[in-house]
Design a protein around this motif. Structure first.
Motif: not given
Length: 498
Positions: A87-92
């Motif tokens: 989820t964090v990687k997708d946001f960035h």
């Protein structure tokens, strides 16, 4: 992610508490720096309050916390970890340029002497006359006061500073006019805003609520100054009451004193007296047989209550800022006796006190070289000595703000003071004259050509309608009892139709 949010909130609270404690250790010399510190602390305290409420909401939501604990503790421990990591990687990936919030830098104390690339909000919060909250700037309010209708005595600005919270100069019957009500609203708004700007760390909402509570208690007891109904509406026993100075005859309806009884008797038949008498009668219709006051209030009484509330608040605000009021009066008196050169020297002394720079030339430096080579990279205006004014004075008077005027040929005035002054200068008056406008006093604050033309056309139409209405005032009656305007009567008479 719920526990991560809670951890972030606690970290933010700790850094905010540290930032507040660091600024509490400061004691700036200049009033501008003290106000900047107080307003910054007030913002930190508001954020502490909001973040604490957010933490309490997370703690109260036990179901969500239990659900997240179960998702982490049951099953494969790394499934939930990699899920949140993705989820964090997708946001960035979606927002690659999103900056990382650095709490340590956000609440870091600014070093003394650092120059900001943009003006501080403290510089735009006060006018030049207010001097960062040391003095009042009530010149516009004074102009509104002296232009109130039925004001018998014109007072100076110094007299206004002493008496702006005394409302006895205007009769009670004239206080219900909209112009006086709007003036009171502007006066209360300025005093409240001034207190909020100069005292950001005080609980002013609680103070203002106490003002409202005191007024409600006084109003319910019929003890509001100048608005009591006690004794109103009672018949006179021995003719008209003699009040005021005691030398003439007092009219309780109009609250006016007459020199002799004959003038008073002729005044009783006037329309103004009848209007005031009816208003006074309406105010006293709610009294019971014992002379008490009924709880039910008429529309007139409700309007009087709103005016009385503003007067009450003005008195309380003025009493809470007696120091600023006395300092303002002393400052106005002192400036009236100073020359322009003395004012410039005073500004230089204030600048030297705030920065610690005396402005004297160094040893061996030629004064002539200073005059020939003036270092002015910011292109600041020159003072009376030919040198650029200090940058803080430039920001204090708002000389970096542009005010264009289309009537003056799109000329741009730098600073509010120059803009206000130009309405009475030859350039603006000539521009109005070219538009065919002769009365320039009604066109203050108007800079657009189309707007000025529309206003002038409206003024001409209103003037013609008033003249036409004036022609229709005189009424004539023929032999049969028909009433008609004077002009129509003479036209018919000339034609032999009467």
């Amino acid at each position: 992610m719920l526990f991560e949010d809670l951890r972030f909130v606690h970290e933010d609270l700790e850094r905010l508490e540290q930032a507040v404690s660091d600024r509490m250790l400061e004691e700036p010399r200049h009033i501008r720096d003290r106000l900047a510190r107080d307003h910054e602390m007030a913002q930190f305290l508001d954020r502490i309050k909001s973040q604490s409420q957010r933490a309490l909401q997370i703690y109260k939501d036990s179901e969500a916390r239990t659900k997240e604990i179960q998702s982490i503790s049951t099953g494969d421990q790394f499934d939930e970890f990699y899920k949140q990591l993705n989820t964090v990687k997708d946001f960035h990936k979606r927002y690659p340029n999103e900056p990382v919030e650095n709490l340590e830098r956000a609440y870091k104390r600014r070093a003394v002497g650092d120059v900001l690339p943009f003006p501080s909000h403290i510089d735009t919060m006060f006018t030049g006359e207010e001097a960062f909250g040391r003095f009042f700037d009530m010149m516009s309010l004074h102009e509104d006061y002296v232009n109130l209708p039925n004001l018998k005595k014109r007072i100076t600005y110094l007299q206004y500073l002493d008496s702006f919270d005394k409302f006895d100069a205007i009769p009670r019957a004239d206080k219900t006019q909209d112009q006086y009500f709007n003036y009171l609203g502007a006066l209360c708004a300025y005093l409240e805003g001034f207190m909020r700007r100069t005292r950001p760390l005080e609980d002013l909402d609680k103070l203002f609520a106490s003002f409202d509570k005191e007024f409600r208690e006084a109003w319910d007891k019929d003890e509001a100054p100048g608005w009591s109904l006690k004794g109103a509406g009672k018949p006179e026993v021995d003719g008209p009451a003699t009040e005021g100075t005691g030398e003439g005859v007092w009219c309780p309806d109009c609250e006016k004193e007459f020199k002799n009884e004959n003038i008073y008797k002729s005044h009783l038949a006037g329309k103004k007296h009848i209007k005031h008498a009816e208003a006074r009668k309406a105010r006293t219709q709610s009294q019971d047989a014992n002379g008490g006051i009924d709880i039910k209030e008429s529309g007139q009484r409700l309007k009087e209550r709103a005016i009385a509330e503003r007067e009450w608040r003005t008195r309380r605000l003025a009493a809470a800022m007696q120091t600023e009021r006395s300092d303002t009066r002393a400052n106005v008196e002192r400036k009236q006796g100073m020359t322009d050169k003395e004012r410039q020297q005073e500004l230089q002394a204030l600048y030297a006190e705030a920065t610690g720079v005396t402005g004297a030339p160094a040893d061996g430096q030629d004064d002539d070289d200073d005059e020939e080579k003036i270092y002015n990279p910011l292109k600041l205006p020159l003072a009376w000595d030919g040198k650029p004014i200090p940058f803080w004075l430039y920001k204090l008077h708002g000389l970096g703000v542009e005010f264009p005027c289309e009537i003056c040929g799109n000329f741009v005035y730098m600073g509010r003071r120059a803009f206000d002054k130009h309405f009475s200068e030859a350039r603006h008056l000539y521009g109005l004259k070219c538009l065919g406008i002769t009365n320039s006093t009604l066109f203050r604050e108007i800079t657009g050509i189309d707007e000025a033309k529309r206003l002038w056309e409206k003024i001409q139409v209103d003037k013609k309608s008033e003249q036409n209405a004036g022609d229709q005032v005189v009424q004539m009656e023929d032999q049969e009892g028909n009433v008609m305007p004077e002009k129509v009567y003479y036209d018919l008479l000339k034609q032999g139709l009467l």
